[in-house]
Design a protein around this motif. Structure first.
Motif, short mmCIF file in Angstrom:
data_model
loop_
_atom_site.label_atom_id
_atom_site.label_comp_id
_atom_site.label_asym_id
_atom_site.label_seq_id
_atom_site.Cartn_x
_atom_site.Cartn_y
_atom_site.Cartn_z
N GLU A 26 -3.99 2.20 64.91
CA GLU A 26 -5.02 2.90 65.70
C GLU A 26 -5.48 4.18 65.00
O GLU A 26 -6.68 4.43 64.88
CB GLU A 26 -4.49 3.20 67.10
N THR A 27 -4.56 4.98 64.51
CA THR A 27 -4.92 6.22 63.82
C THR A 27 -5.66 5.91 62.52
O THR A 27 -6.63 6.59 62.17
CB THR A 27 -3.66 7.06 63.52
N LEU A 32 -10.43 5.97 59.16
CA LEU A 32 -11.39 5.24 58.32
C LEU A 32 -12.80 5.33 58.89
O LEU A 32 -13.77 5.55 58.15
CB LEU A 32 -10.98 3.78 58.18
N ARG A 33 -12.92 5.15 60.19
CA ARG A 33 -14.24 5.19 60.82
C ARG A 33 -14.89 6.56 60.61
O ARG A 33 -16.06 6.67 60.28
CB ARG A 33 -14.12 4.87 62.31
N SER A 34 -14.09 7.60 60.79
CA SER A 34 -14.59 8.96 60.59
C SER A 34 -15.03 9.18 59.13
O SER A 34 -16.09 9.76 58.88
CB SER A 34 -13.50 9.96 60.96
N GLU A 35 -14.22 8.70 58.20
CA GLU A 35 -14.58 8.82 56.78
C GLU A 35 -15.86 8.06 56.46
O GLU A 35 -16.73 8.58 55.74
CB GLU A 35 -13.44 8.29 55.90
N ARG A 65 -10.95 -4.10 65.14
CA ARG A 65 -10.29 -3.39 66.23
C ARG A 65 -10.55 -4.09 67.56
O ARG A 65 -9.65 -4.26 68.38
CB ARG A 65 -10.77 -1.95 66.29
N GLY A 66 -11.78 -4.53 67.77
CA GLY A 66 -12.13 -5.24 69.00
C GLY A 66 -11.37 -6.54 69.16
O GLY A 66 -10.95 -6.89 70.26
N ILE A 67 -11.18 -7.26 68.07
CA ILE A 67 -10.43 -8.52 68.11
C ILE A 67 -8.98 -8.24 68.49
O ILE A 67 -8.40 -8.95 69.32
CB ILE A 67 -10.53 -9.26 66.77
N LEU A 68 -8.38 -7.22 67.90
CA LEU A 68 -7.00 -6.88 68.26
C LEU A 68 -6.89 -6.50 69.73
O LEU A 68 -5.99 -6.94 70.44
CB LEU A 68 -6.49 -5.72 67.39
N ARG A 69 -7.83 -5.70 70.21
CA ARG A 69 -7.81 -5.29 71.62
C ARG A 69 -8.02 -6.49 72.55
O ARG A 69 -7.38 -6.59 73.60
CB ARG A 69 -8.87 -4.23 71.88
N ALA A 70 -8.90 -7.40 72.19
CA ALA A 70 -9.15 -8.59 73.02
C ALA A 70 -7.92 -9.48 73.08
O ALA A 70 -7.62 -10.07 74.12
CB ALA A 70 -10.35 -9.37 72.49
#
Length: 94
Positions: A26-27, A32-35, A65-70
């Protein structure tokens, strides 16, 4: 003890793996998204190819991330389905 159907056991096992992976990453996803976004807004006006590449990187990261959450959410549904069947005394509900 709740009796799970085979597909529910599979969902729960997959979700346990996804939950562990998501907790560990998660972190990293956030960093990565921020970078990627910082690099995206910092590109030169003529660097359209670079912006497209960074935009796609953000989209792929969000999708993973969405796939992991789903997958984790799917286990919640399977667990509740089994609990409802148990409460109702009906093992045939799917």
């Amino acid at each position: 003890m709740t009796d799970y159907l085979p597909h529910e056991r599979d969902q729960i096992a997959a979700a346990a793996r996804a939950r562990s992976e998501l907790q560990q990453t998660e972190t990293i996803f956030d960093d990565l998204r921020s970078e990627f976004l910082t690099a995206l807004v910092s590109t030169a006006a003529e660097a359209a190819d670079e912006r497209e590449r960074l935009y796609l990187a953000v989209k792929v990261l969000d999708r993973v991330r969405g796939i992991l959450r789903a997958t984790v959410a799917g286990a919640i549904v399977a667990e509740h389905s089994a609990e409802i069947r148990e409460l109702l005394g009906d093992k045939t509900l799917v």
